[in-house]
Write a protein that holds these residues in place. Sequence first.
Motif, PDB file in Angstrom:
ATOM      1  N   ASP A 130      63.033  57.748  63.026  1.00 22.55           N
ATOM      2  CA  ASP A 130      62.547  58.858  64.025  1.00 22.55           C
ATOM      3  C   ASP A 130      64.284  60.307  64.670  1.00 22.55           C
ATOM      4  O   ASP A 130      63.396  61.182  64.397  1.00 22.55           O
ATOM      5  CB  ASP A 130      61.887  58.522  65.287  1.00 22.55           C
ATOM      6  N   TYR A 131      64.755  59.380  63.867  1.00 21.97           N
ATOM      7  CA  TYR A 131      65.847  60.525  64.142  1.00 21.97           C
ATOM      8  C   TYR A 131      65.926  61.500  63.550  1.00 21.97           C
ATOM      9  O   TYR A 131      66.388  62.845  63.652  1.00 21.97           O
ATOM     10  CB  TYR A 131      67.158  59.358  64.352  1.00 21.97           C
ATOM     11  N   ASP A 132      65.507  61.490  62.197  1.00 19.60           N
ATOM     12  CA  ASP A 132      65.706  62.353  60.895  1.00 19.60           C
ATOM     13  C   ASP A 132      64.794  63.374  61.255  1.00 19.60           C
ATOM     14  O   ASP A 132      65.248  64.864  61.551  1.00 19.60           O
ATOM     15  CB  ASP A 132      65.657  62.093  59.172  1.00 19.60           C
ATOM     16  N   LEU A 133      63.454  63.312  61.657  1.00 16.94           N
ATOM     17  CA  LEU A 133      62.582  63.919  62.276  1.00 16.94           C
ATOM     18  C   LEU A 133      63.288  64.924  63.390  1.00 16.94           C
ATOM     19  O   LEU A 133      63.075  65.624  63.746  1.00 16.94           O
ATOM     20  CB  LEU A 133      61.265  63.320  62.293  1.00 16.94           C
ATOM     21  N   ALA A 134      63.707  63.974  64.215  1.00 17.41           N
ATOM     22  CA  ALA A 134      63.710  64.785  65.677  1.00 17.41           C
ATOM     23  C   ALA A 134      65.384  66.387  64.988  1.00 17.41           C
ATOM     24  O   ALA A 134      65.164  67.166  65.719  1.00 17.41           O
ATOM     25  CB  ALA A 134      64.856  64.358  66.045  1.00 17.41           C
ATOM     26  N   GLN A 135      66.207  65.732  64.108  1.00 21.03           N
ATOM     27  CA  GLN A 135      67.337  66.851  63.679  1.00 21.03           C
ATOM     28  C   GLN A 135      66.141  67.972  63.132  1.00 21.03           C
ATOM     29  O   GLN A 135      66.844  68.981  63.014  1.00 21.03           O
ATOM     30  CB  GLN A 135      67.883  65.906  62.897  1.00 21.03           C
TER      31      GLN A 135
END
Length: 295
Positions: A130-135
């Motif tokens: 999820d963090y990757d996608l937000a980035q």
Amino acid sequence: MPSRRQFLTVAITTCTLAGVDYLLRAPGATASDEATPTADATSTPSATPTAGPVWLPLVMKPLPTPTPTATPTPTSTPTATIQPTATTAPTSGPTATPTSGDAPIVGPASGPPDAAVRWLAPRADASYTDYDLAQIVAAYQSLGDAAGMDWFLAIAQMCHETGSITSWWSLRPRRNPAGIGVTGQSMPGAPDAPPNGDASRWAYRDGRWYEGVSFAEWNDDAVAAHLGRLLAYALKTPQNDMQQRLIDYAMTVRPLPASYRGVAPTIIGLNGKWAVPGTTYGQTIISLRDRMRSA
């Protein structure tokens, strides 16, 4: 002309996630300049390679919790850093009124970042947190706002091209957001011997090299190359410095024929150009954008 490490360190938009059906892209897809839309693919490698790939590792910066797995510093793929003129990417910005039938590439964002993250969260490959996608979404927003273009529409194109980040080309270490340089050409070879010695323009799988661009990072490379290429199609003459910088960088990644510069100020203008035959390419992206906006 900027080097490939000139791209910004993007402020992360932390979002609650939810959101998109997908189409898989194959290295063998046919295209004249860009990759054919996923629906036209005739062969798609599985997401898990059965022969050792040549990795172009992701360069990660120190991240807040959760912390992605650290990867080695790339040794062969140049990167660039293009920083937007604004010091901080806004968490929300002007949103364009939905258009009827078509959508301009240059203009306000047509949707909010949290909707894009919610769309991707349940659909992207499990290797992307999820963090990757937000980035990734934050990178589109930051550079897109600085360039004055509809980055939300660009994310919809990315989702169409990659099956919402599940296609083989979009997975690490390739990180290709829109079939850039994916021609369908392939040739046999050893995993340590890419054609022309350039592993950034070819990707290895199961005893063959497939033509297409791989990116060392999403934030500093892939997103910028995608937005710059869209702008090159949309504009004959850049309207601001950020547009010029993005276009210049994108053209170092993959040149665009002069006859294609400025031919597609709207997404439907990409029909038969970014995708071949692509008769409903732009319309499909608009439909996906509208669904993503409601995520």
